[in-house]
Enzyme design. Structure first.
Site, mmCIF file in Angstrom:
data_model
loop_
_atom_site.group_PDB
_atom_site.id
_atom_site.type_symbol
_atom_site.label_atom_id
_atom_site.label_comp_id
_atom_site.label_asym_id
_atom_site.label_seq_id
_atom_site.Cartn_x
_atom_site.Cartn_y
_atom_site.Cartn_z
ATOM 1 N N GLN A 57 3.550 1.223 -16.688
ATOM 2 C CA GLN A 57 4.797 1.807 -17.173
ATOM 3 C C GLN A 57 5.787 2.005 -16.027
ATOM 4 O OE1 GLN A 57 5.206 6.089 -18.813
ATOM 5 N NE2 GLN A 57 5.615 4.723 -20.530
ATOM 6 N N LEU B 152 10.368 10.858 -9.260
ATOM 7 C CA LEU B 152 10.582 10.996 -10.702
ATOM 8 C C LEU B 152 11.762 11.909 -11.037
ATOM 9 C CD1 LEU B 152 9.560 10.477 -13.600
ATOM 10 C CD2 LEU B 152 8.142 12.514 -13.353
ATOM 11 N N PHE C 249 11.250 14.287 -26.928
ATOM 12 C CA PHE C 249 10.966 13.280 -25.914
ATOM 13 C C PHE C 249 11.097 11.904 -26.552
ATOM 14 C CE2 PHE C 249 8.682 14.023 -21.688
ATOM 15 C CZ PHE C 249 9.595 14.995 -21.325
ATOM 16 N N HIS D 143 5.342 4.080 -12.668
ATOM 17 C CA HIS D 143 5.009 5.456 -13.005
ATOM 18 C C HIS D 143 3.560 5.647 -13.429
ATOM 19 C CE1 HIS D 143 5.707 9.519 -14.213
ATOM 20 N NE2 HIS D 143 5.627 9.296 -15.500
ATOM 21 N N ARG E 193 10.158 4.482 -23.146
ATOM 22 C CA ARG E 193 10.402 4.262 -21.716
ATOM 23 C C ARG E 193 10.540 2.785 -21.371
ATOM 24 N NH1 ARG E 193 6.348 8.870 -19.120
ATOM 25 N NH2 ARG E 193 7.755 10.603 -19.544
ATOM 26 N N GLU F 32 11.977 12.798 -17.791
ATOM 27 C CA GLU F 32 12.542 12.430 -19.083
ATOM 28 C C GLU F 32 13.183 13.641 -19.758
ATOM 29 O OE1 GLU F 32 10.093 9.753 -21.284
ATOM 30 O OE2 GLU F 32 10.751 10.506 -23.213
ATOM 31 N N ARG G 266 3.222 4.191 -22.768
ATOM 32 C CA ARG G 266 2.858 5.584 -23.023
ATOM 33 C C ARG G 266 4.092 6.395 -23.399
ATOM 34 N NH1 ARG G 266 3.065 10.143 -20.104
ATOM 35 N NH2 ARG G 266 3.438 9.179 -18.079
ATOM 36 N N HIS H 225 8.890 3.962 -15.250
ATOM 37 C CA HIS H 225 9.696 5.069 -15.777
ATOM 38 C C HIS H 225 11.156 4.695 -15.561
ATOM 39 C CE1 HIS H 225 11.311 9.059 -16.468
ATOM 40 N NE2 HIS H 225 10.122 9.451 -16.881
#
Lengths: 543, 484
Positions: free
Chosen positions: A231, A247, A118, A345, A281, A250, A379, A233
């Site tokens: 955040q 969404l 990730f 997000h 991100r 990721e 995050r 995304h």
């Protein structure tokens, strides 16, 4: 309100996502526990929608120190280091616990939990269940909850936290359909209401992502930190219009998906040539926003996310939800690229907690997205699901260990809530009119790129919307009115906090500020807001 | 984009009965039913509906669009649709009470002495794990209407737990207590599932097979297995069987257009041979050369549905051999149950077709019209088991006046008729009444189980579709030669 409408318990947990469910499971070991949920339990919040995975240090070659460093660096060193240490140390334990409770994460060929790469992490440490990892966790927690003695109140909205002096002693809640009110007295209350990016026009959040917890905590007097840290995304869907923001996990990039602009250029090479699509991100979201702004986006103001070079079988196995969703909207991701753009997000900020999950108010714990400090200014993907379990357990335990208290319900507080309810019936503006104005204002002026002028505008709008007389036609609209007020209040906290931070840091980008420092050498710490005060902490910068 | 929809409204607190609001709203291109409801709610804030994630992952928003359960957030909004709640107890408008069904889902009982599941075990459970508990399956289950049955997703959960080495409860005994044998395997739950979970095949029949290993198969089902072992047929023989009445090869009128093998099945062979003779006559008349291997036996469906798999291989080998040894590349059956089994539970080196399929594909000689009003009953194993809806209608519409009746299981399948006769009868009675309500002269179907079962409760004749066709040909022939 009648006196017999009072439920009494040792621990009250508000919210039924990953954090709330975990907190309730822990708390019930210590005494009567009530879990109150705005949705049907297991269906609300963001956990069942979380696709990517759960970060845990499990394998040789990885280490907690590495996970800690990745998290701090990803968070632009704004994270509370104690909370990060707890997160990385206890995440593997909580993961193994989920496995003991029946979770079915993917297993690699060596019969060990599979882990994928990730963004912003130097080791593939994200455990997953295809791209329905959060759903898997939620089912596991539900299977456990069903065998527990936790009393569950379904589809009820908490209207206000009740206080005795400085301590929280319970809540007043309302059945979302009948409009009937219930008072719940508790020795300790755990706030696990999740996030609130529904305040933005484009958002990944479910219908319950309305920031209720931030508003409840703030009105009760709790201190919230880093609320400006929202955040975005990088990859949300852009079509159909009504589903914009949905969404796109990721994991798509984790499995090898690449980003292309309308000129077919793999543009991440210009923004982060080392990490490319698997940068953090905040970086990827800004890159996409910049591409679109500078005219290299698609006609729908997105860029392409492409997995067509991957074997179809891999897409079917690792990304089944993505495949199914896009097929429903007419795109076969096995042979066509997805169109994506940033989407609001996650709120990194929230109620300030200590490692035990205690807030600044006696009798109130918080865990999950409603709490702040774990993720700093940005995050990492996979850290939120871990956070729900690590801090859900800790908050549940703290609440369970809380001493019993008398907790006399103050009739004046109840009366104040009842008066608010009454006023909604004579209101004039429907709640959705307010939320729409709020979402537009926040997206335009408190979005990815921010300026002081824009943020002042956003603050003005949010505060004026708080005074709009929202109207309810029937009893079932009352909780909608409370919700929209909570959205406006939470949004005002975001705007206020954003104005407090005169620097770019992680997800918070002030395009009108020139600064000479980077995240590691910033003179600033947390921002804070509360009923009593607000400000930004200054910190000594090492040599 | 402007669209109009009819929306179900009902407030049990003040309405004596439901009504429908017609609502015209503007929505964006590509809008889902959920967004239509948002727009409708803005016009009338008293409209209640449930939703949450908006992306098909939480299962809050299942409802019916034009009668079919869907997720509101995933189903595209179309002009002219009717939106109704799932067929479950209603709280208000489109909001159903989910708790009774959700509370029946079992939790896991794990103990400290346990091992984690292997990769293979995880992969085996996965298909059962994707359930988002939307209750679409529960809303369409016929057995739940008449039996003490916790329902499809509760059985799915039991199977999921059974496959998990960490769970230590006796899920098989629980499943039987909860109505495992009342499921008619009508497949409706699977076909409405937004996650496409094959509950009858992957949970119900598997649980029944595990019950069999524990010696918990129902005595009536064991009798059926014994009969098959002894006679090759799942039912006792009648006076004269079909196979005794036909030669192995039946030449058609004129030049053969096609040669097919004929799989008759236990019911048409032993109990309803006249219908099978009608079918042969229709095939013959339409230039189809029919080969009928006399060593064919039961397809094994009654064993698969009831979880008795020991003898299955033998049946499958024998049936496949019967056709391959004669070089047959297309096998026709007139039994929906056999057809579904041969297509889904066999790996056949030949193509299997229902008789309605082959007749519509090749085209038939136009029969005369009969002065009959016909209520057509779709067999579950034709409609969902084989995806056959149109062929029977194409064949019937030129011959009779056909009355459409919303499809529903008659209760004959899944071993329920033998194993839980009271459940099966209750469903059969309901179905016969619904079909009779149409005022039709005749009830027609294309499955011997349905035909025989419904006939037991119906106050009017129940016929096979080929019987109707043969009757229409007879009338045509009479018309051509009026003196006969």
């Amino acid at each position: 309100m009648r006196a017999d409408d009072v439920i009494s318990c040792h621990v009250l947990v508000i919210g039924s996502g990953g954090a709330g469910a975990r907190a309730a499971i822990e708390a019930q070991k210590y005494g009567d526990t009530v879990l109150i949920s705005k949705s049907v339990v297991g269906k609300g919040g963001c956990t069942p929608m979380a696709e990517g995975g759960y970060n845990a240090v499990l394998r040789a070659g990885d280490s907690c120190v590495l996970h800690e460093e990745d998290t701090l660096r990803g968070g632009a060193y704004l994270n509370d280091p104690d909370l990060v240490q707890v997160l990385v140390r206890e995440s593997p334990e909580r993961f193994r616990e989920l496995l003991e409770w029946g979770a079915l994460f993917d297993i690699s060929s060596d019969n060990f939990p599979a882990q994928r790469s990730f963004g912003g992490q130097r080791f593939p440490r994200t455990c997953y269940a295809g791209d329905r990892s959060g759903h898997e966790m939620m089912l596991t927690l539900l299977e456990h909850l069903r065998n527990s003695d936790v009393k569950i109140l379904q589809e009820m909205a908490v209207l206000e936290l009740l206080k005795e002096g400085d301590a929280v002693i319970g809540t007043v809640a309302m059945d979302a359909r009948s409009g009937e009110m219930t008072v719940i007295r508790a020795d300790c209350t755990v706030l696990a209401t999740g996030g609130g990016t529904r305040m933005y026009d484009i958002s990944t959040n479910s219908a319950t992502g309305t920031g209720d917890g931030y508003a409840l905590g703030y009105r009760a007097g709790a201190t919230l930190i880093d609320m400006e840290m929202v955040q975005f995304h990088p990859t949300g869907a852009v079509y159909p219009y009504d589903v914009r923001g949905r969404l796109v996990t990721e994991a798509v990039r984790g499995e090898g998906g690449i980003l292309l602009n309308a000129e077919d250029e793999r543009f991440m090479a210009r923004y982060d040539p080392q990490r490319m699509e698997l940068s953090t991100r905040d970086v990827v979201a800004r890159a996409i926003a910049t591409e679109v702004e500078e005219g290299r986006g698609t006609s729908r103001k997105g860029v392409y996310l492409d997995v067509t070079h991957l074997p179809a079988k891999k897409i079917e196995e690792r990304l089944p939800v993505m495949l199914e969703q896009f097929l429903k909207f007419g795109v076969d991701i096995r042979c066509e690229p997805m169109e994506v753009a940033p989407t609001a997000h996650h709120i990194m900020g929230g109620l300030q907690i200590n490692p035990e999950g205690k807030t600044s108010l006696s009798g109130l714990c918080a865990c999950g997205e409603v709490a702040g400090g774990v993720h700093g200014a940005n995050r990492l993907g996979g850290n939120a699901l871990a956070e729900t379990q690590v801090f859900g357990k800790r908050a549940g335990e703290s609440a369970g260990r809380a001493p019993s208290r008398q907790g006399r319900i103050d009739p004046l507080q109840l009366e104040a809530v009842e008066n608010r309810v009454e006023r909604f019936f004579s209101g004039t503006t429907p709640p959705w009119v307010v939320s729409r104005q709020l979402q537009k204002a926040m997206w335009e002026n408190a979005g990815i790129f921010r300026t002081q002028i824009g943020l002042r505008d956003a603050l003005k709008v949010t505060e004026s919307l708080l005074d709009v007389p929202v109207c309810a036609v029937s009893s079932q609209n009352i909780t909608e009115c409370f919700t929209v007020r909570n959205m406006c209040l939470s949004a005002s906290l975001v705007a206020r906090s954003a104005l407090l931070r005169p620097e770019s840091r992680g997800a918070h980008v002030r395009s009108d500020v020139k600064q000479t420092w980077d995240a590691a050498t910033s003179p600033y710490g947390h921002t804070w807001v509360s009923l009593a005060s607000q400000g930004i902490m200054r910190q000594e910068v090492a040599g | 984009m402007r669209i109009t929809a009819r929306i179900y409204r009902f407030d049990p607190a003040c309405d004596s009965e439901p009504h429908y609001d017609t609502c015209t709203v503007d929505v964006e291109e590509g809008a889902r039913v959920l967004h239509l409801l948002h727009a409708a709610h803005e016009r009338d804030p008293t409209l209640s509906y449930r939703y949450c994630c908006g992306t098909g992952q939480c299962g809050s928003c299942a409802l019916r669009v034009d009668g079919t359960p869907v997720l509101a957030c995933m189903e595209e909004a179309r002009d002219g649709i009717t939106i109704e709640p799932l067929n479950l107890p209603i709280k208000k408008d489109l909001v159903i009470d989910m708790q009774p069904a959700l509370s029946r889902l079992a939790g896991i009982l794990s103990q400290s002495e346990q091992r984690p599941p292997t990769r293979e075990e995880v992969e085996a459970i996965k298909p059962l794990r994707e359930c988002i508990e939307c209750l679409a399956c529960v809303s369409v289950c016929p057995a739940m209407e008449v039996a003490e049955f916790t329902g499809p997703t509760a059985m799915r959960q039991q199977m999921r737990l059974t496959l998990d080495p960490r769970d230590h409860a006796d899920r098989i005994t629980e499943a039987i207590r909860d109505g495992l044998f009342t499921c008619t395997t009508c497949q409706n739950c699977w076909k409405v599932c937004p996650k496409n979970i094959q509950i009858p095949g992957k949970a119900i029949e598997k649980l029944r097979a595990l019950a069999n290993r524990k010696g918990l198969t129902l005595p009536r089902h064991r009798e059926v297995e014994q009969l098959i072992q002894e006679t090759g047929r799942s039912i006792p023989r009648g006076k004269s069987t079909f196979l005794e009445q036909v030669p192995e090869v039946i030449e058609p009128d004129g030049e053969p257009r096609k040669t097919v093998g004929f799989f008759v099945g236990c019911m048409y062979d032993f109990r309803l041979p006249e219908s099978a003779l009608d079918a042969i006559e229709v095939l013959r008349r339409n230039g189809i050369r029919v080969i009928i291997p006399h060593e064919q036996v039961c397809c094994g469906s009654p064993l698969i549905r009831t979880g008795q798999l020991q003898f299955l291989d033998h049946l499958q080998r024998r049936n496949i051999q019967a056709f391959t040894s004669r070089g047959i590349d297309t096998v026709v059956t007139m039994c929906a149950g056999c057809g579904s089994t041969l297509k889904n539970d066999y790996r056949t080196p030949f193509v299997v077709k229902d008789i309605t399929e082959i007749l519509t594909e090749l085209g038939i000689e136009k029969p005369a019209r009969l002065p009959l009003r016909v209520a057509y009953h779709d067999p579950c194993h034709a409609l969902r088991g084989q995806g056959l809806r149109e062929p029977a209608r194409i064949l019937l519409k030129d011959v009779v006046e056909m009355i459409e009746v919303p499809q529903k299981c008659c209760g004959a399948g899944g071993g329920t008729r033998s194993g839980c006769p009271e459940v099966s009868s209750a469903l059969g009675k309901k179905r016969a009444e619904e079909l009779a309500k149409t005022g039709a002269d005749v009830i027609v179907s294309c499955c011997p189980f349905c035909e025989y079962h419904i006939a037991g409760f119906a106050d009017r004749p129940v016929k096979n579709i080929t019987t109707i066709l043969r009757q229409a040909y007879r009338r045509k022939d009479l018309g051509a030669c009026p003196e006969q």
